[in-house]
Design a protein around this motif. Structure first.
Motif, PDB file in Angstrom:
ATOM      1  N   ARG A  97       0.830  -1.203   0.000  1.00 55.82           N
ATOM      2  CA  ARG A  97       0.000   0.000   0.000  1.00 55.82           C
ATOM      3  C   ARG A  97       0.863   1.250   0.000  1.00 55.82           C
ATOM      4  O   ARG A  97       0.548   2.240  -0.665  1.00 55.82           O
ATOM      5  CB  ARG A  97      -0.921  -0.011   1.215  1.00 55.82           C
ATOM      6  CG  ARG A  97      -1.889   1.167   1.244  1.00 55.82           C
ATOM      7  CD  ARG A  97      -2.788   1.080   2.453  1.00 55.82           C
ATOM      8  NE  ARG A  97      -3.602  -0.124   2.387  1.00 55.82           N
ATOM      9  CZ  ARG A  97      -4.116  -0.731   3.457  1.00 55.82           C
ATOM     10  NH1 ARG A  97      -3.864  -0.265   4.657  1.00 55.82           N
ATOM     11  NH2 ARG A  97      -4.863  -1.806   3.314  1.00 55.82           N
ATOM     12  N   THR A  98       1.966   1.221   0.739  1.00 51.63           N
ATOM     13  CA  THR A  98       2.884   2.362   0.737  1.00 51.63           C
ATOM     14  C   THR A  98       3.475   2.575  -0.648  1.00 51.63           C
ATOM     15  O   THR A  98       3.597   3.713  -1.125  1.00 51.63           O
ATOM     16  CB  THR A  98       4.002   2.126   1.764  1.00 51.63           C
ATOM     17  OG1 THR A  98       3.420   1.940   3.065  1.00 51.63           O
ATOM     18  CG2 THR A  98       4.945   3.309   1.817  1.00 51.63           C
ATOM     19  N   LEU A  99       3.845   1.468  -1.314  1.00 49.17           N
ATOM     20  CA  LEU A  99       4.376   1.585  -2.679  1.00 49.17           C
ATOM     21  C   LEU A  99       3.313   2.128  -3.627  1.00 49.17           C
ATOM     22  O   LEU A  99       3.615   2.959  -4.499  1.00 49.17           O
ATOM     23  CB  LEU A  99       4.866   0.218  -3.150  1.00 49.17           C
ATOM     24  CG  LEU A  99       5.440   0.153  -4.573  1.00 49.17           C
ATOM     25  CD1 LEU A  99       6.663   1.046  -4.693  1.00 49.17           C
ATOM     26  CD2 LEU A  99       5.784  -1.287  -4.943  1.00 49.17           C
ATOM     27  N   LEU A 100       2.071   1.688  -3.475  1.00 44.72           N
ATOM     28  CA  LEU A 100       0.985   2.187  -4.318  1.00 44.72           C
ATOM     29  C   LEU A 100       0.781   3.682  -4.110  1.00 44.72           C
ATOM     30  O   LEU A 100       0.550   4.435  -5.063  1.00 44.72           O
ATOM     31  CB  LEU A 100      -0.301   1.426  -4.011  1.00 44.72           C
ATOM     32  CG  LEU A 100      -1.483   1.661  -4.939  1.00 44.72           C
ATOM     33  CD1 LEU A 100      -1.164   1.192  -6.350  1.00 44.72           C
ATOM     34  CD2 LEU A 100      -2.722   0.948  -4.412  1.00 44.72           C
ATOM     35  N   SER A 101       0.858   4.117  -2.877  1.00 44.52           N
ATOM     36  CA  SER A 101       0.733   5.553  -2.592  1.00 44.52           C
ATOM     37  C   SER A 101       1.864   6.337  -3.246  1.00 44.52           C
ATOM     38  O   SER A 101       1.639   7.400  -3.843  1.00 44.52           O
ATOM     39  CB  SER A 101       0.740   5.776  -1.082  1.00 44.52           C
ATOM     40  OG  SER A 101       0.721   7.148  -0.766  1.00 44.52           O
ATOM     41  N   ALA A 102       3.090   5.796  -3.152  1.00 44.12           N
ATOM     42  CA  ALA A 102       4.228   6.481  -3.766  1.00 44.12           C
ATOM     43  C   ALA A 102       4.095   6.531  -5.282  1.00 44.12           C
ATOM     44  O   ALA A 102       4.410   7.549  -5.914  1.00 44.12           O
ATOM     45  CB  ALA A 102       5.531   5.791  -3.367  1.00 44.12           C
ATOM     46  N   VAL A 103       3.601   5.436  -5.888  1.00 41.34           N
ATOM     47  CA  VAL A 103       3.451   5.405  -7.344  1.00 41.34           C
ATOM     48  C   VAL A 103       2.414   6.426  -7.803  1.00 41.34           C
ATOM     49  O   VAL A 103       2.598   7.112  -8.826  1.00 41.34           O
ATOM     50  CB  VAL A 103       3.070   3.986  -7.805  1.00 41.34           C
ATOM     51  CG1 VAL A 103       2.632   3.984  -9.265  1.00 41.34           C
ATOM     52  CG2 VAL A 103       4.248   3.042  -7.620  1.00 41.34           C
ATOM     53  N   SER A 104       1.300   6.544  -7.064  1.00 41.15           N
ATOM     54  CA  SER A 104       0.285   7.535  -7.450  1.00 41.15           C
ATOM     55  C   SER A 104       0.840   8.951  -7.356  1.00 41.15           C
ATOM     56  O   SER A 104       0.523   9.805  -8.192  1.00 41.15           O
ATOM     57  CB  SER A 104      -0.948   7.390  -6.562  1.00 41.15           C
ATOM     58  OG  SER A 104      -0.659   7.732  -5.224  1.00 41.15           O
ATOM     59  N   VAL A 105       1.696   9.204  -6.378  1.00 39.90           N
ATOM     60  CA  VAL A 105       2.322  10.523  -6.275  1.00 39.90           C
ATOM     61  C   VAL A 105       3.303  10.736  -7.420  1.00 39.90           C
ATOM     62  O   VAL A 105       3.390  11.837  -7.986  1.00 39.90           O
ATOM     63  CB  VAL A 105       3.021  10.680  -4.911  1.00 39.90           C
ATOM     64  CG1 VAL A 105       3.805  11.988  -4.848  1.00 39.90           C
ATOM     65  CG2 VAL A 105       2.004  10.642  -3.775  1.00 39.90           C
ATOM     66  N   VAL A 106       4.051   9.688  -7.795  1.00 43.47           N
ATOM     67  CA  VAL A 106       4.980   9.803  -8.928  1.00 43.47           C
ATOM     68  C   VAL A 106       4.219  10.166 -10.198  1.00 43.47           C
ATOM     69  O   VAL A 106       4.646  11.047 -10.971  1.00 43.47           O
ATOM     70  CB  VAL A 106       5.757   8.483  -9.112  1.00 43.47           C
ATOM     71  CG1 VAL A 106       6.518   8.496 -10.436  1.00 43.47           C
ATOM     72  CG2 VAL A 106       6.734   8.279  -7.974  1.00 43.47           C
ATOM     73  N   VAL A 107       3.076   9.512 -10.436  1.00 43.87           N
ATOM     74  CA  VAL A 107       2.282   9.800 -11.634  1.00 43.87           C
ATOM     75  C   VAL A 107       1.797  11.247 -11.624  1.00 43.87           C
ATOM     76  O   VAL A 107       1.884  11.962 -12.631  1.00 43.87           O
ATOM     77  CB  VAL A 107       1.093   8.826 -11.727  1.00 43.87           C
ATOM     78  CG1 VAL A 107       0.149   9.234 -12.844  1.00 43.87           C
ATOM     79  CG2 VAL A 107       1.592   7.408 -11.959  1.00 43.87           C
ATOM     80  N   THR A 108       1.292  11.697 -10.472  1.00 45.03           N
ATOM     81  CA  THR A 108       0.783  13.069 -10.384  1.00 45.03           C
ATOM     82  C   THR A 108       1.893  14.086 -10.574  1.00 45.03           C
ATOM     83  O   THR A 108       1.753  15.049 -11.345  1.00 45.03           O
ATOM     84  CB  THR A 108       0.098  13.291  -9.028  1.00 45.03           C
ATOM     85  OG1 THR A 108      -0.922  12.310  -8.849  1.00 45.03           O
ATOM     86  CG2 THR A 108      -0.516  14.673  -8.943  1.00 45.03           C
ATOM     87  N   VAL A 109       3.001  13.896  -9.874  1.00 50.10           N
ATOM     88  CA  VAL A 109       4.108  14.853  -9.971  1.00 50.10           C
ATOM     89  C   VAL A 109       4.700  14.838 -11.373  1.00 50.10           C
ATOM     90  O   VAL A 109       5.084  15.894 -11.909  1.00 50.10           O
ATOM     91  CB  VAL A 109       5.179  14.532  -8.909  1.00 50.10           C
ATOM     92  CG1 VAL A 109       6.420  15.394  -9.106  1.00 50.10           C
ATOM     93  CG2 VAL A 109       4.611  14.761  -7.513  1.00 50.10           C
ATOM     94  N   ALA A 110       4.767  13.668 -12.012  1.00 44.26           N
ATOM     95  CA  ALA A 110       5.273  13.610 -13.390  1.00 44.26           C
ATOM     96  C   ALA A 110       4.398  14.435 -14.322  1.00 44.26           C
ATOM     97  O   ALA A 110       4.906  15.168 -15.184  1.00 44.26           O
ATOM     98  CB  ALA A 110       5.341  12.162 -13.866  1.00 44.26           C
ATOM     99  N   GLY A 111       3.071  14.330 -14.161  1.00 35.66           N
ATOM    100  CA  GLY A 111       2.182  15.151 -14.989  1.00 35.66           C
ATOM    101  C   GLY A 111       2.344  16.634 -14.723  1.00 35.66           C
ATOM    102  O   GLY A 111       2.352  17.451 -15.656  1.00 35.66           O
ATOM    103  N   VAL A 112       2.492  16.996 -13.452  1.00 35.43           N
ATOM    104  CA  VAL A 112       2.670  18.413 -13.109  1.00 35.43           C
ATOM    105  C   VAL A 112       3.993  18.939 -13.656  1.00 35.43           C
ATOM    106  O   VAL A 112       4.060  20.044 -14.217  1.00 35.43           O
ATOM    107  CB  VAL A 112       2.593  18.596 -11.577  1.00 35.43           C
ATOM    108  CG1 VAL A 112       2.967  20.021 -11.181  1.00 35.43           C
ATOM    109  CG2 VAL A 112       1.192  18.268 -11.072  1.00 35.43           C
ATOM    110  N   VAL A 113       5.062  18.156 -13.517  1.00 35.64           N
ATOM    111  CA  VAL A 113       6.376  18.594 -14.017  1.00 35.64           C
ATOM    112  C   VAL A 113       6.357  18.707 -15.539  1.00 35.64           C
ATOM    113  O   VAL A 113       6.934  19.645 -16.112  1.00 35.64           O
ATOM    114  CB  VAL A 113       7.467  17.615 -13.543  1.00 35.64           C
ATOM    115  CG1 VAL A 113       8.793  17.900 -14.245  1.00 35.64           C
ATOM    116  CG2 VAL A 113       7.642  17.722 -12.040  1.00 35.64           C
TER     117      VAL A 113
END
Length: 643
Positions: free
Chosen positions: A437-453
């Motif tokens: 679950r922690t990895l899933l949370s980190a992956v969702s943040v990676v996807v969001t931050v990648a889109g923002v960047v």
């Protein structure tokens, strides 16, 4: 009752009694389906306006340009173009016309302008269609319509070209040159005296164009019509390859009408590319949302699974119940996404002022609609399958007793976290207890931050290139900026929904551990801070990993040009703001969970598993005094709780 009827009845009951979760899941998949629909229906929508413009203006099949070297003979350069008019397959031509770049001032802006000298009489090929005013005559100019709209200049206004005053006698459209800001497709010879930026097209008399030329030589342009217009691209490619092979000096370069049409539809095609990339990012976030929601549902329905299996339900039936309700929601989300995408497409299909007419209603093919439905179902199945199978395999007796899964011991994390303050201790161990679950949370943040960047990188690119030119409004930048702003908001909203769902699932999973910590003296504020820390740690890691991921995403989808990087302080703000936002989103759920009564939770026998998960990290006063402190905090055999 038949198996299908039973599954449908149980799934309908779940949806009816848990509407908030169903709505969140519906929104997550709908956002991805809508974005994917938009990306699919925008394909080729600008072909109609360009073809109408080409027919109304007697547009050329080929545009030939020559950018001569300094000191070359102007008559010799023109002779190279005139030879093309007699080439095999060419049926008509117009030109050559002189072209030069000049500094334009008008409408309160300073911008580069590509000035093309034309005769006062209409030509056989490429007759720009006036939408206002009259054609060129001495002392006047005609502006291309999208360039005039960006400048805010109308017929009767005055502008300057290289410091000389001209009256705007007309505004016109043409299919021989892409609308602003794509006029340089046919060649621009930049000079230091011209301001930076993307030039727009201006027509004037041939004498005026030649007199505006600086010390650099003129560029010459000729419009050609072919016997086979459909083969213009292959004709141009073959000719250009031959000229490059012979390294001919001042050889013409051919551009086909298909290339001009593609450049004319660049605004919509760029929107389509952005939407398709964003749709896959939203799909990844939707998968994360469904996975967290399904996993949390299984945690909250352990006893229900035991009851179903006790009365004869097979593991496959138990998994089918959870999968069925998510598939129903996925189908509903796909239908809503198709409708919203088709309705919203009309807002993005405008070809701009440089073409005639509108793009017409967007069309969705059967294969496109099937792809949207398939993606929605795939999102639901991919995210629900693992939690459903895991719940179906649970022991019937253990599910009826709601016995929690014993936590895995990680001695290194235990030793290191024991030195931390109580909130950090609790947060670290909650995050370590459910690594997936922690990895899933980190992956969702990676996807969001990648889109923002990626969005920030696009803004930086336009600011450094298209944004130049005295602040002149660029329609390409404006449209892409609007689309990316909406998609960035969608990414942030779905990421926020993910954070709330993960906090909710973590709260359910850690309620016994939190109750034990509360019984041993941890305050509600410490428990709330611990749950927030459990979300901030993967958010920080995801934000750091999302920076290079966003730059790689931009590099993969950019359509040429040098690589652009956003300012470092923009990226630093993203890294700092992401974990703070994740912590802020978990404050309310974690505070509500921290106030849950201790007694009802500790009455469950499963709570005993969690006692050994609270080693000597809590303050001494919370673990009792004397020898019981060591027993309570570090014993491997959990004692009977006092409360």
């Amino acid at each position: 009752m038949g198996r299908l009827a039973l599954v449908a009845r149980l799934a309908a009951r779940d949806l009816r009694y848990r509407p908030s979760e169903a709505i969140l899941l519906l929104l997550a998949i709908t956002a991805a389906a809508t974005t994917l629909t938009l990306g699919l229906v925008l394909h080729g929508v600008t072909s109609g306006p360009y073809e109408r413009t080409r027919a109304a203006t007697a547009g050329p099949d080929l545009v030939a340009t020559v950018s001569p070297a300094k000191g070359s003979s102007q008559p010799g350069v023109r002779a190279n173009l005139l030879a093309l008019a007699k080439a095999p397959g060419v049926t008509a031509s117009s030109g050559p016309y002189p072209v030069t770049l000049a500094a334009l001032r008008g409408g309160g802006y300073t911008a580069p302008a590509m000035v093309e000298g034309r005769a006062e009489a209409p030509s056989a090929v490429d007759r720009p269609l006036l939408t206002a005013g009259s054609w060129v005559r001495p002392g006047t100019v005609v502006l291309e319509r999208s360039f005039a709209a960006a400048l805010g200049v109308e017929v009767g206004n005055k502008i300057t070209l290289n410091g000389r005053w001209f009256l705007v006698s007309g505004i016109a459209v043409s299919a021989a040159v892409p609308p602003y800001p794509g006029a340089c497709l046919i060649g621009c010879y930049f000079t230091p005296s011209v301001p930076p930026g993307q030039p727009g097209l201006v027509w004037t008399t041939q004498q005026a164009a030649e007199s505006l030329a600086s010390s650099e030589p003129l560029v010459w342009l000729m419009n050609l019509r072919l016997a086979d217009p459909a083969g213009a691209t292959s004709y141009a490619n073959s000719y250009n390859a031959t000229q490059r092979a012979h390294t001919a000096l001042s050889a013409p370069y051919l551009v086909s009408w298909q290339q001009i049409a593609a450049q004319a539809g660049l605004v919509v095609s760029d929107e389509q590319q952005v939407l398709l990339v964003a749709s896959w990012l939203l799909c990844l976030l939707a998968v994360a949302s469904v996975a967290v929601l399904a996993g949390g549902r299984m945690v909250g329905q352990v006893r229900r699974v035991g009851l179903l299996k006790a009365v004869g339900a097979t593991p496959g039936l138990v998994a089918a119940v959870l999968l069925a309700e998510h598939l129903v929601l996925a189908l509903a989300a796909a239908a809503i996404g198709l409708a919203l995408g088709w309705l919203a497409a009309s807002l993005l299909t405008s070809p701009g002022a440089g073409l005639l007419g509108s793009a017409g209603p967007p069309s969705m093919t059967v294969s496109g609609a099937g792809l949207v439905v398939a993606v929605a179902l795939l999102v639901a199945v991919a995210a629900t399958a693992a939690p459903a199978i895991r719940g179906a395999r649970a022991s019937t007796v253990g599910a009826l007793a709601e016995v929690a899964r014993p936590p895995r011991r990680r001695p290194l994390i235990t030793r290191c976290s024991a030195l931390l303050p109580v909130p950090l201790l609790l947060g670290t161990r909650i995050a370590a207890r459910r690594p997936r679950r922690t990895l899933l949370s980190a992956v969702s943040v990676v996807v969001t931050v990648a889109g923002v960047v990626a969005a920030l990188t696009v803004h930086a690119r336009f600011d450094s290139s298209f944004g130049a030119g005295g602040g002149l409004v660029n329609p390409l930048f404006t449209r892409i900026s609007q689309v990316m702003s909406v998609l960035t908001v969608a990414l942030l909203v779905l990421s926020a929904v993910n954070a709330l769902l993960i906090t909710w699932a973590t709260t359910l999973d850690a309620r016994r551990q939190a109750a034990l910590a509360h019984a041993l003296g941890a305050t509600a504020g410490q428990l709330s801070a611990g749950l927030a820390v459990a979300q901030m740690l993967p958010a920080l890691a995801g934000a750091i990993a999302g920076i290079p991921a966003g730059l790689l995403l931009y590099a993969a989808v950019r359509t040429g040009g040098p690589m652009t990087y956003p300012p470092a302080w923009w990226l630093a703000c993203v890294v700092i703001a992401t974990p703070l936002a994740a912590g802020a989103l978990t404050v309310v759920p974690s505070r509500l969970a921290a106030r849950t009564g201790v007694g009802p939770v500790l009455q469950s026998e499963a709570a005993l598993w969690d006692v050994s998960f609270l080693p000597a990290g809590l303050p001494p006063a919370t673990c009792g005094t004397g020898p019981r402190r060591r027993c309570c905090c570090s014993s491997r055999s959990p004692p009977r709780p006092r409360h």
